[in-house]
Design a protein around this motif. Structure first.
Motif, mmCIF file in Angstrom:
data_model
loop_
_atom_site.group_PDB
_atom_site.id
_atom_site.type_symbol
_atom_site.label_atom_id
_atom_site.label_comp_id
_atom_site.label_asym_id
_atom_site.label_seq_id
_atom_site.Cartn_x
_atom_site.Cartn_y
_atom_site.Cartn_z
ATOM 1 N N ALA A 169 4.816 125.653 26.895
ATOM 2 C CA ALA A 169 4.093 125.112 28.049
ATOM 3 C C ALA A 169 3.318 126.188 28.801
ATOM 4 C CB ALA A 169 5.086 124.422 28.989
ATOM 5 N N VAL A 171 -1.920 114.407 27.805
ATOM 6 C CA VAL A 171 -1.218 115.051 28.926
ATOM 7 C C VAL A 171 -1.412 114.243 30.198
ATOM 8 C CG1 VAL A 171 -1.281 117.051 30.479
ATOM 9 C CG2 VAL A 171 -1.193 117.399 28.013
ATOM 10 N N TRP A 214 11.828 115.366 31.074
ATOM 11 C CA TRP A 214 12.392 114.873 29.814
ATOM 12 C C TRP A 214 13.770 115.485 29.563
ATOM 13 C CZ3 TRP A 214 13.783 116.889 25.019
ATOM 14 C CH2 TRP A 214 13.857 115.970 23.959
ATOM 15 N N THR A 233 0.574 110.775 29.767
ATOM 16 C CA THR A 233 2.045 110.917 29.862
ATOM 17 C C THR A 233 2.472 111.521 31.188
ATOM 18 O OG1 THR A 233 1.912 113.046 28.694
ATOM 19 C CG2 THR A 233 2.392 111.085 27.372
ATOM 20 N N GLY A 234 1.522 112.092 31.923
ATOM 21 C CA GLY A 234 1.853 112.605 33.251
ATOM 22 C C GLY A 234 1.663 111.568 34.342
ATOM 23 N N PHE A 283 7.785 109.061 24.559
ATOM 24 C CA PHE A 283 7.266 110.339 25.056
ATOM 25 C C PHE A 283 7.540 111.443 24.039
ATOM 26 C CE2 PHE A 283 7.727 114.357 27.334
ATOM 27 C CZ PHE A 283 6.631 114.357 28.179
ATOM 28 N N SER A 308 3.904 121.088 22.628
ATOM 29 C CA SER A 308 4.850 120.915 23.724
ATOM 30 C C SER A 308 4.156 120.256 24.907
ATOM 31 C CB SER A 308 5.397 122.289 24.142
ATOM 32 O OG SER A 308 6.206 122.178 25.288
ATOM 33 N N PRO A 309 4.850 119.372 25.629
ATOM 34 C CA PRO A 309 4.258 118.811 26.853
ATOM 35 C C PRO A 309 4.205 119.869 27.948
ATOM 36 C CG PRO A 309 6.520 118.056 26.600
ATOM 37 C CD PRO A 309 6.190 118.824 25.361
ATOM 38 N N HIS A 348 -5.116 116.104 22.927
ATOM 39 C CA HIS A 348 -3.974 116.597 23.696
ATOM 40 C C HIS A 348 -4.262 116.532 25.193
ATOM 41 C CE1 HIS A 348 -1.387 119.875 25.439
ATOM 42 N NE2 HIS A 348 -0.502 119.178 24.780
ATOM 43 N N GLN A 406 6.481 117.966 32.912
ATOM 44 C CA GLN A 406 6.880 116.793 32.134
ATOM 45 C C GLN A 406 8.073 117.119 31.237
ATOM 46 O OE1 GLN A 406 3.523 114.829 30.208
ATOM 47 N NE2 GLN A 406 2.145 115.671 31.741
ATOM 48 N N LEU A 407 8.074 118.325 30.685
ATOM 49 C CA LEU A 407 9.180 118.739 29.828
ATOM 50 C C LEU A 407 10.481 118.815 30.615
ATOM 51 C CD1 LEU A 407 10.341 119.748 27.179
ATOM 52 C CD2 LEU A 407 9.516 122.041 27.749
ATOM 53 N N TYR A 458 4.551 113.491 21.484
ATOM 54 C CA TYR A 458 4.298 114.929 21.409
ATOM 55 C C TYR A 458 4.684 115.517 20.051
ATOM 56 C CZ TYR A 458 2.569 115.418 26.107
ATOM 57 O OH TYR A 458 1.773 115.325 27.222
#
Length: 416
Positions: free
Chosen positions: A364, A138, A177, A141-142, A158, A168-169, A134, A173-174, A162
């Motif tokens: 998060a 992170v 999205w 994807t960041g 994406f 959860s991102p 994870h 990032q969330l 997850y």
């Protein structure tokens, strides 16, 4: 050169073995080709002592992920061995370059798809390096690889990444999205990609209104997609909608009724509770379909595997003077097991559940929240006249929280 010749010979033998059934030769050559693909990997160690694969650039990393995934399709153990070093290698590369500006949008789509493809490996080994993995995901994807969330393929990948991690991102990032979801989902056309867009949502700590907004945007776009759903993607989409927003699941069911019924006849495990929800919570008439007949056929003895936590709670409840049955299968939907079941005053039927860590997701901010599977299950039981009281494992950590939980339980038991 010699390895090249042997490899070439192995390919010929593999083809021949398919016709001649030379299994021993085929197995040897498959092993040789897999070993050839992975032995040439250059490994290094980061400052924390973790291994990573050394990539020269993002293009070569993408090629490696695609090629090696194909070469290890019959060797899951080898793929799992390479999974973390490959992802960590991407992190090291991104750290040096500080951006992914060298990649076109198409390149980013291909790379994000390759990352998603590799992470699907953990579906068959759920607890493989989850926390460690994870952390590197992170970072990946960041990075700028996933920055243009207006790109539908990146948004889909994406979300699916997850969902595979079942986490959860990070908040930033969330937000990105969520910000792009409604506009971006309109650009998604192939149905077998469309279902992935929602796959992360069951792991997010969202309000009912936020989940409804996402599901409504998704179901609106799904209505205009012309291509045919595959069976597996159809049932996964139906299950996710049931968890996220049952009214949208009902719309989806009515839209694909005939096909969903046929799917469930063959493989009820994924969608049985979604159908139960429509029947018992919404009183939906499901023609030519009987949920009771399709219930799972297993006995309590075969599933009875109480945890130590359940053992201690059982002793505690008995100490309160409660007369209860343990590990009872619901008489209507036998895929639902009740940890503890009791009847009060011959009328009130109660289910007491003991929730270990796997019953919760983490948002998060690091806070725990109840998984949607449990919430929907309790709604089904409530429609069948069974109330549910849940005891989280954290409330039994010490004497003070246990005493507080006991008072809440007694209050629930004596309430009307």
């Amino acid at each position: 050169m010699q390895s090249y010749k042997i490899g070439k010979l192995c390919i010929l033998i593999l083809v021949a073995s398919w016709f001649l059934k030379l299994d021993a030769y085929a197995n040897y050559c498959s092993s040789f080709l897999t070993a050839s693909a992975t032995n040439s990997v250059k490994l290094n160690t980061d400052k924390d002592g973790n291994q990573y694969i050394v990539f020269s650039d993002l293009s070569s990393a993408t090629q490696f992920l695609i090629r090696t995934h194909k070469q290890t399709r019959d060797n899951l153990e080898e793929r799992l061995r390479l999974l973390y070093p490959a992802m960590n290698g991407l992190v090291q590369l991104l750290g040096k370059q500080s951006s992914a500006t060298e990649l076109t949008n198409r390149d980013k789509n291909v790379l994000s798809g390759a990352i998603d493809m590799w992470l699907q490996t953990i579906s068959s080994d759920r607890y493989f390096q989850t926390d460690q993995l994870h952390d590197v995901i992170v970072k990946i994807t960041g990075s700028n690889i996933f920055s243009p969330m207006a790109n539908p393929v990146l948004l889909i990948n994406f979300s699916h990444i997850y969902s595979l991690l079942r986490q959860s991102p990070p908040a930033q990032q969330l937000r990105s999205w969520l910000k792009h979801f409604k506009a971006t989902v309109k650009k998604i056309e192939p149905s077998n990609l469309h279902h992935k867009a929602l796959s992360m949502v069951p792991y997010l700590d969202l309000s009912a209104a936020e989940r409804a907004e996402l599901a409504n945007a998704w179901i609106k776009q799904e209505a205009v997609i012309d291509d045919e759903w595959s069976d597996s993607m159809l049932e996964l989409a139906f299950k996710n909608l049931y968890l996220i927003h049952p009214p949208s699941a009902l719309k989806f069911y009515k839209r694909h009724r005939s096909k969903l019924q046929l799917i469930d006849l063959n493989n009820p495990e994924i969608t049985i509770r979604a159908f139960a929800y429509l029947k018992y919570v919404y009183n939906e008439n499901v023609p030519e379909f009987d949920i009771d007949i399709l219930s799972f056929n297993f006995s309590p003895d075969s599933k009875f595997n109480p945890s130590k936590l359940e053992d201690s709670v059982y002793s505690w409840l008995k100490g309160l003077g409660l007369s209860l049955d343990r590990n009872v299968l619901d008489p209507v939907i036998s895929s639902i097991e009740l940890d503890f079941f009791l009847t009060i005053n011959e009328a009130r039927r109660l289910n007491i559940e003991v929730d270990g860590p796997h019953h919760f997701h983490v948002n998060a901010s690091g806070q725990r929240f109840q998984r949607l599977e449990d919430i929907r299950r309790d709604e089904i039981l409530n429609a069948l006249g069974i109330e549910t009281y849940r005891i989280p494992y954290s409330s039994l950590n010490d004497r003070s929280t246990a005493e507080s939980e006991e008072l809440k339980l007694i209050e629930f038991l004596v309430s009307d």
